[in-house]
Write a protein that holds these residues in place. Structure first.
Motif, mmCIF file in Angstrom:
data_model
loop_
_atom_site.group_PDB
_atom_site.id
_atom_site.type_symbol
_atom_site.label_atom_id
_atom_site.label_comp_id
_atom_site.label_asym_id
_atom_site.label_seq_id
_atom_site.Cartn_x
_atom_site.Cartn_y
_atom_site.Cartn_z
ATOM 1 N N ALA A 144 -0.901 2.303 6.060
ATOM 2 C CA ALA A 144 0.720 2.273 4.181
ATOM 3 C C ALA A 144 1.863 1.900 4.810
ATOM 4 O O ALA A 144 2.868 1.693 5.256
ATOM 5 C CB ALA A 144 0.716 3.385 3.717
ATOM 6 N N ASP A 145 2.331 1.133 3.459
ATOM 7 C CA ASP A 145 3.762 0.396 3.545
ATOM 8 C C ASP A 145 4.431 1.677 3.305
ATOM 9 O O ASP A 145 5.991 2.042 3.744
ATOM 10 C CB ASP A 145 4.334 -0.474 2.555
ATOM 11 C CG ASP A 145 3.505 -1.699 3.133
ATOM 12 O OD1 ASP A 145 3.905 -2.648 3.658
ATOM 13 O OD2 ASP A 145 1.661 -1.999 1.962
ATOM 14 N N TYR A 146 4.234 2.603 2.272
ATOM 15 C CA TYR A 146 5.041 3.731 2.364
ATOM 16 C C TYR A 146 4.220 4.592 1.560
ATOM 17 O O TYR A 146 3.327 4.717 0.692
ATOM 18 C CB TYR A 146 6.016 3.346 0.884
ATOM 19 C CG TYR A 146 6.567 1.802 0.052
ATOM 20 C CD1 TYR A 146 8.225 1.882 1.753
ATOM 21 C CD2 TYR A 146 6.634 1.084 -0.115
ATOM 22 C CE1 TYR A 146 8.355 0.502 1.413
ATOM 23 C CE2 TYR A 146 7.253 -0.128 -0.376
ATOM 24 C CZ TYR A 146 8.619 -0.455 0.698
ATOM 25 O OH TYR A 146 8.376 -1.588 1.081
ATOM 26 N N GLY A 147 4.553 5.834 2.464
ATOM 27 C CA GLY A 147 3.963 6.899 2.491
ATOM 28 C C GLY A 147 4.846 8.211 1.434
ATOM 29 O O GLY A 147 5.983 8.328 1.874
ATOM 30 N N ILE A 148 4.074 9.470 1.144
ATOM 31 C CA ILE A 148 4.312 10.605 0.512
ATOM 32 C C ILE A 148 3.645 11.428 1.278
ATOM 33 O O ILE A 148 2.346 11.280 0.535
ATOM 34 C CB ILE A 148 5.114 10.505 -1.145
ATOM 35 C CG1 ILE A 148 5.628 9.778 -0.923
ATOM 36 C CG2 ILE A 148 4.924 11.905 -1.062
ATOM 37 C CD1 ILE A 148 6.406 10.180 -2.976
ATOM 38 N N ILE B 201 0.648 -1.221 0.202
ATOM 39 C CA ILE B 201 -0.229 -0.675 -0.221
ATOM 40 C C ILE B 201 0.977 0.896 -0.334
ATOM 41 O O ILE B 201 1.947 1.830 1.032
ATOM 42 C CB ILE B 201 -0.982 -0.285 1.492
ATOM 43 C CG1 ILE B 201 -1.587 -0.939 1.376
ATOM 44 C CG2 ILE B 201 -1.769 0.989 1.485
ATOM 45 C CD1 ILE B 201 -2.627 -1.431 2.965
ATOM 46 N N VAL B 202 0.555 1.800 -0.940
ATOM 47 C CA VAL B 202 1.477 3.389 -0.824
ATOM 48 C C VAL B 202 0.335 4.234 -0.803
ATOM 49 O O VAL B 202 -0.816 4.524 -1.675
ATOM 50 C CB VAL B 202 2.261 3.677 -2.200
ATOM 51 C CG1 VAL B 202 2.202 5.066 -2.117
ATOM 52 C CG2 VAL B 202 3.260 2.315 -2.741
#
Ligand SMILES: Cc1cc2nc3c(=O)[nH]c(=O)nc-3n(C[C@H](O)[C@H](O)[C@H](O)COP(=O)(O)OP(=O)(O)OC[C@H]3O[C@@H](n4cnc5c(N)ncnc54)[C@H](O)[C@@H]3O)c2cc1C
Lengths: 250, 317
Positions: free
Chosen positions: B291-295, B276-277
């Protein structure tokens, strides 16, 4: 025409769930219930059908006497009758025993048209409506987003992976209602006052043994902690690197 | 050998992936899978279904329109004729529609959207999510025929089968008839089946804001566009794209949430995605918890840059 809307009380969709000490059920303490989202659509469609074709609407639930709160709301919206098939152990019943008990009552009431929600948002089975139709030997259309009814049959639309399906069917029928079919009304003051005087029938459902044995209820494993890779567009290379080399999804 | 009946959906003889997965799950029990197909081109499915583990193929013929109750009756009759101990299908719209009908005809308890499916000593045990995935329940079927639908993207497709023996049976016909299907424009991927889902929420400000979401989905190629309920209720996107408790449950390889806060009802529909991003301008948004990666940033700045990067990566492959 005798019309029935089958409804169920379910925990609110934002409920936090806990597992009971027995490890095989949901702990009901602190859970707040309301009608399942799609059952409101079923009640609305039943009322709209009565307004168009005439007849009377009965709301039917299998549950505990606490359900009288939600049933009274349905009466306030314009339903004529309400029945609870009383079962204190309703939460443990399987879809088969529920459908058989409802089918028995539907035949006793002499109904021709039954509306259900697409799914009850607790067990998420989407099974009772279709099972009812098999036990009753009636037509059934599921996940309906558009409906045209006459006194003898109708046409309906439902959404599938392939696109919008159009179906034709004859009455008697079970229709399961999906989002988009209608906008449920709110009860007015007059309706609320009138509903206070109506009685809610309580009868015992036919006894049917469950054919499903629950071994275990558990919470899903928590996702492993993720991370913020950066701020704004400047973080895109770091995200791409993580997707390519760590997650390996590119 | 004891058999298990699998309802297979196909398009002109090409089986749908979710049905092949259901066939794979059936084959993995060690029982002999019988695939049942209906509709135009059904007989052409014999080769791909044999290859994916079907030992027998039942082709239902006749009936100028698909009838859900007719097909349920055909399935129930085939279960009887072959003394099958289970009936399975993909948890697709057709599979979900058939499950309760067949279970009712056979007087068995249905089990929908299973994420595990095993058979040991003749007893079927499955796991399935309840309360929109907030809990998982493991149950044993005590019906004479175990009737189940299986969640897509969850079971492996079987390989290396022989040639299935084909029988043809005339449909019993039904009361309800499908009189038409308005296919989606440009053969868009369904959110439930896509390997990548790019979903947008209220953070995209208006319907036209979804252009950046569509561009990113197009850059991935194998992606579908998803939406939060807030934007579906605002009529920015169709209900068919809604992900969540009152929309669709998806489990793609990659789920990208753009301008979505991460309400519990939305998480219910996507929390089992592999990766999940999240892209959100609010660092405290709950979506970052799953989320595994977030911006953290403005979607209108981040997405065009991400779309460019994905295009380049795809071109380099
Ligand atoms: C019975 C019931 C069923 C429901 N079912 C569903 C369901 O199936 N699916 C579902 O999704 N919801 C469902 N909901 C609704 C859910 O509770 C939320 O209201 C909904 O998910 C919110 O949608 P959203 O995240 O798009 O909007 P918001 O919650 O308004 O979030 C918008 C997000 O965008 C961010 N943002 C704003 N501008 C930008 C920008 N320029 N760039 C980046 N980020 C930005 C904000 O920080 C915010 O986090 C249900 C609710 C109920 C009561």
């Amino acid at each position: 025409m005798k019309i029935i809307a089958c409804v169920k009380r379910v925990p609110l969709t934002d409920a936090l769930v806990k597992v009971s000490a027995d490890g095989a059920s949901i702990d009901p303490t602190g859970l707040v219930y309301s009608l399942s989202f799609y059952d409101d659509l079923a009640v609305e469609e039943a009322l709209k059908t009565k307004e168009k074709l005439g007849g009377e609407v009965t709301v039917l639930t299998l549950g505990a006497s606490d359900a009288s709160k939600e049933l009274r709301e349905c009466l306030a919206k314009g339903a004529d009758h309400a029945t609870i098939l009383l079962d204190p152990a309703w939460a443990a019943r399987d879809a088969r025993s529920t459908a058989k008990a409802l089918a028995t009552r539907i035949l006793e009431l002499g109904a021709e048209l039954v509306f259900c929600g697409r799914v009850a948002t607790d067990r998420d089975q989407s099974a009772v409506g279709t099972m009812l139709s098999s036990y009753l030997g009636w037509s059934c259309v599921t996940d309906v987003t558009k409906l045209e009814l006459t006194a003898t049959g109708g046409t309906a639309e439902r959404e599938t992976e392939a696109g919008i399906e159009t179906l034709a069917f004859s009455l008697p029928a079970v229709i399961t209602c999906d989002k988009g079919l209608n906008e449920p009304r709110l009860a007015g003051l007059k309706g609320i006052m009138a509903a206070k005087k109506k009685t809610i029938d309580e009868t015992k459902p036919v006894d049917i043994e469950s054919a499903v044995k629950v071994l275990k209820v558990e919470l899903p494993a928590a996702r492993k902690a993720g991370r913020i890779v950066g701020q704004g567009a400047a973080a895109v290379p770091a995200l791409m690197d993580a997707l390519r080399n760590e997650a390996k999804v590119l | 050998m004891t058999s298990i009946l699998v309802f297979v959906e196909h398009r002109d003889g090409t089986p749908r992936r979710a049905s092949l997965e259901a066939l794979g799950a059936a084959a993995a029990t060690g029982l002999a899978p019988i695939a049942l197909v209906t509709g135009p081109g059904a007989a052409q499915a014999a080769a791909p279904l044999s290859a994916a583990g079907a030992k027998k193929l039942v082709v239902i013929t006749g009936g100028d329109h698909y009838s859900p109750d007719g097909t349920a009756a055909d399935i129930a009759a085939a279960v009887g004729a072959h003394a099958a101990v289970a009936f399975v299908a993909a948890a697709s719209s057709a599979g979900k529609d058939l499950l309760g009908r067949v279970a009712g005809l056979l007087d068995c308890a249905p089990l929908a959207d299973c994420t595990t499916f095993t058979c040991s000593g003749g007893v079927f045990t499955v796991q399935r999510p309840i309360l929109a995935g907030k809990a998982l329940v493991t149950v044993q079927s005590q019906s004479k025929v175990c009737c189940a639908t299986l969640r897509s993207n969850t079971f492996a497709v079987a390989t290396g089968g022989g040639a299935a023996e084909v029988t043809t049976v005339a449909t019993k016909g039904g009361k309800v008839k499908v009189t038409g299907v308005a296919a989606k424009g440009d053969a868009k991927l369904d959110v439930k089946e896509a390997a990548v889902v790019v979903s947008g929420g209220r953070g995209l400000r208006e319907a036209a804001g979804f252009k950046i979401v569509e561009d990113l989905a197009a850059a991935f190629g194998n992606a579908a566009v998803g939406a939060s309920r807030a934007v579906v209720d605002s009529h920015w996107r169709p209900h068919s794209e809604q992900v969540g408790q009152t929309g669709k449950t998806v489990a793609p390889q990659l789920y990208v949430a753009v301008g979505i806060s991460g309400a519990i009802q939305h998480l219910a529909g996507m929390r089992t995605s592999k990766v999940i991003v999240a892209i959100n301008k609010d660092a405290a948004a709950p979506i970052f918890k799953v989320a595994d990666y977030g911006i953290v940033g403005d979607a209108f700045e981040v997405l065009p840059a991400l779309t460019e990067a994905v295009k380049q990566a795809k071109a380099a492959n």
